[in-house]
Write an enzyme that holds these catalytic residues in place. Structure first.
Site, PDB file in Angstrom:
ATOM      1  N   CYS A  12       4.301  -3.805 -19.714  1.00 10.17           N
ATOM      2  CA  CYS A  12       5.141  -4.909 -20.170  1.00 10.17           C
ATOM      3  C   CYS A  12       4.281  -6.171 -20.192  1.00 10.17           C
ATOM      4  O   CYS A  12       3.136  -6.174 -19.724  1.00 10.17           O
ATOM      5  CB  CYS A  12       6.337  -5.094 -19.248  1.00 10.17           C
ATOM      6  SG  CYS A  12       5.873  -5.565 -17.552  1.00 10.17           S
ATOM      7  N   HIS A  77       4.583  -9.317  -8.511  1.00  7.93           N
ATOM      8  CA  HIS A  77       5.906  -9.240  -7.881  1.00  7.93           C
ATOM      9  C   HIS A  77       6.352 -10.548  -7.251  1.00  7.93           C
ATOM     10  O   HIS A  77       7.519 -10.694  -6.890  1.00  7.93           O
ATOM     11  CB  HIS A  77       5.895  -8.140  -6.815  1.00  7.93           C
ATOM     12  CG  HIS A  77       5.315  -6.855  -7.306  1.00  7.93           C
ATOM     13  ND1 HIS A  77       4.041  -6.430  -6.965  1.00  7.93           N
ATOM     14  CD2 HIS A  77       5.813  -5.913  -8.137  1.00  7.93           C
ATOM     15  CE1 HIS A  77       3.790  -5.281  -7.563  1.00  7.93           C
ATOM     16  NE2 HIS A  77       4.846  -4.941  -8.278  1.00  7.93           N
ATOM     17  N   HIS A 127      11.248  -3.711  -1.413  1.00  7.01           N
ATOM     18  CA  HIS A 127      10.407  -4.012  -2.572  1.00  7.01           C
ATOM     19  C   HIS A 127       9.820  -5.419  -2.424  1.00  7.01           C
ATOM     20  O   HIS A 127      10.512  -6.347  -2.017  1.00  7.01           O
ATOM     21  CB  HIS A 127      11.223  -3.915  -3.861  1.00  7.01           C
ATOM     22  CG  HIS A 127      10.386  -3.862  -5.093  1.00  7.01           C
ATOM     23  ND1 HIS A 127       9.847  -4.993  -5.669  1.00  7.01           N
ATOM     24  CD2 HIS A 127       9.973  -2.816  -5.856  1.00  7.01           C
ATOM     25  CE1 HIS A 127       9.146  -4.649  -6.739  1.00  7.01           C
ATOM     26  NE2 HIS A 127       9.206  -3.338  -6.876  1.00  7.01           N
ATOM     27  N   GLU A 129       9.119  -7.653  -4.536  1.00  3.63           N
ATOM     28  CA  GLU A 129       9.819  -8.664  -5.333  1.00  3.63           C
ATOM     29  C   GLU A 129      11.026  -9.212  -4.577  1.00  3.63           C
ATOM     30  O   GLU A 129      11.289 -10.419  -4.585  1.00  3.63           O
ATOM     31  CB  GLU A 129      10.258  -8.073  -6.675  1.00  3.63           C
ATOM     32  CG  GLU A 129      10.907  -9.105  -7.589  1.00  3.63           C
ATOM     33  CD  GLU A 129      11.440  -8.510  -8.880  1.00  3.63           C
ATOM     34  OE1 GLU A 129      12.438  -9.036  -9.392  1.00  3.63           O
ATOM     35  OE2 GLU A 129      10.863  -7.514  -9.367  1.00  3.63           O
ATOM     36  N   SER A 225       6.468   2.614  -7.898  1.00  9.91           N
ATOM     37  CA  SER A 225       6.882   1.766  -9.018  1.00  9.91           C
ATOM     38  C   SER A 225       8.392   1.840  -9.189  1.00  9.91           C
ATOM     39  O   SER A 225       8.936   2.889  -9.543  1.00  9.91           O
ATOM     40  CB  SER A 225       6.182   2.215 -10.306  1.00  9.91           C
ATOM     41  OG  SER A 225       6.807   1.645 -11.440  1.00  9.91           O
ATOM     42  N   ASN A 227      10.430   0.458 -11.476  1.00 10.80           N
ATOM     43  CA  ASN A 227      10.929   0.721 -12.831  1.00 10.80           C
ATOM     44  C   ASN A 227      10.650   2.154 -13.270  1.00 10.80           C
ATOM     45  O   ASN A 227      11.442   2.749 -13.998  1.00 10.80           O
ATOM     46  CB  ASN A 227      10.361  -0.304 -13.819  1.00 10.80           C
ATOM     47  CG  ASN A 227       8.896  -0.106 -14.115  1.00 10.80           C
ATOM     48  OD1 ASN A 227       8.536   0.678 -14.983  1.00 10.80           O
ATOM     49  ND2 ASN A 227       8.022  -0.796 -13.393  1.00 10.80           N
ATOM     50  N   SER A 269       4.183  -0.501 -15.516  1.00  6.68           N
ATOM     51  CA  SER A 269       2.880  -0.801 -14.908  1.00  6.68           C
ATOM     52  C   SER A 269       1.850   0.298 -15.156  1.00  6.68           C
ATOM     53  O   SER A 269       0.775   0.295 -14.558  1.00  6.68           O
ATOM     54  CB  SER A 269       3.042  -1.040 -13.401  1.00  6.68           C
ATOM     55  OG  SER A 269       3.834  -0.037 -12.806  1.00  6.68           O
TER      56      SER A 269
END
EC number: 1.17.7.4
Length: 309
Positions: A12, A77, A127, A129, A225, A227, A269
């Site tokens: 992305c 992140h 996570h 993030e 990951s 996502n 990623s």
């Protein structure tokens, strides 16, 4: 056998920006200053190992940085305000590779807090993030991961709530949680699904379509990951056999017995080279035709590199 590639798949804009920032920094300061990254620059084993071979030092804490004359890069992140302050006190130069969409959530959370709202964060507890978002505000944020969490939620004032979300969640699961929050707390405010990044949504929508036209889905991505794991969850929820693998070497030939159509995608990623290697591996072992799904979305989003790089 036919291989059908999801569209879009792989990097992305936020991941590409973070990887480019690190690559440019490394090239600029090679043999001059040490380059540190706090945690993994992105959640992909191939990318991290490749940068390690080039001399990048990945650390889990500011305390692990031995040379204050080096360069410290924050991962895609994002980090907490406390981490930023620690780096500043240490005196090390910082380059921030936080995804702009994550930074947007940071600003939203602070804006809600400044307006006096009690904050709820939809996300996964450990996570990075989520840790970063929680650390951008002064007051504790209530974390919601499941519908059961919504039912068990205890808040100070049910009429004074706002929510934000992690950017890499399942859109379907998050929609359910937001609906449940609004049913329980009718006056709650928040961005609906706007915090979930465009790339996450696009890759999930592509995989949903892919599951309808293939017999099996191979997902290139690392186990940590978020996502990539959501892509696996989507396939499983639709009754489609799917595997999350770091690269082609993790594939078991027995998975392909009786299979006519293989779907391939990659987390946000995961670099293109890993998809290409998987396709080449399949071509060597079986007679294959490769195509790209016809109704995919083309992404043209680009994020600027900071001027310090």
């Amino acid at each position: 056998m036919e291989i059908i590639l999801a569209e879009p798949r792989g990097f992305c804009a936020g991941v590409k920006r973070a990887v480019d920032i690190l690559a440019i920094t490394l090239k600029k300061y090679r043999n001059k200053r040490k380059v540190y990254v706090l945690h993994e620059i992105v959640h992909n084993k191939y990318i991290v190992e490749d940068f390690k071979r080039q001399g990048v030092i990945f650390v889990n804490s500011i305390r692990d940085i031995k040379d204050n004359r080096g360069i410290l890069i924050f991962s895609a992140h994002g980090v907490s305000k406390n981490i930023e302050d620690k780096a500043k006190r240490k005196g090390i130069q910082v380059i921030d590779a936080t995804c702009p969409l994550v930074s947007k959530v940071h600003k939203e959370a602070k804006r809600y807090e400044d307006s006096g709202k009690e904050l709820i964060l939809i996300g996964h507890k450990n996570h990075p993030e989520v840790k970063g978002i929680r650390g951008r505000v002064n007051n504790p944020i209530v974390l919601v991961q499941t519908l059961q969490n919504v039912r068990d939620l205890k808040v100070k004032n049910p009429d004074n709530l706002s929510y934000v979300t992690q950017t890499t969640l399942s859109t379907d699961d998050t929609r359910e949680i937001i609906t449940a929050l609004k049913l329980r707390f009718p006056n709650i405010t928040g961005p609906n699904l706007k915090d979930i990044c465009y790339a996450t949504q696009n890759r999930q929508n592509a995989v949903k379509k892919l599951t309808e036209i293939v017999d099996i889905v191979l997902i290139i991505g690392s186990k940590n990951s978020s996502n990539s794991n959501r892509l696996l969850d989507l396939c499983t929820a639709r009754g489609k056999r799917a595997y999350l693998i770091d690269n082609y070497s993790y594939m078991d030939k027995s998975w392909l017995q009786g299979i006519e159509k293989i779907g391939i995608t990659a987390g946000a990623s995961a670099p293109d080279i890993l998809v290409d290697e998987l396709i080449n591996h399949l071509k060597i072992n079986v007679n294959t035709k490769v195509s790209v799904m016809s109704d995919g979305v083309t992404e043209n989003v680009q994020f600027k590199i900071p001027h310090l790089v």
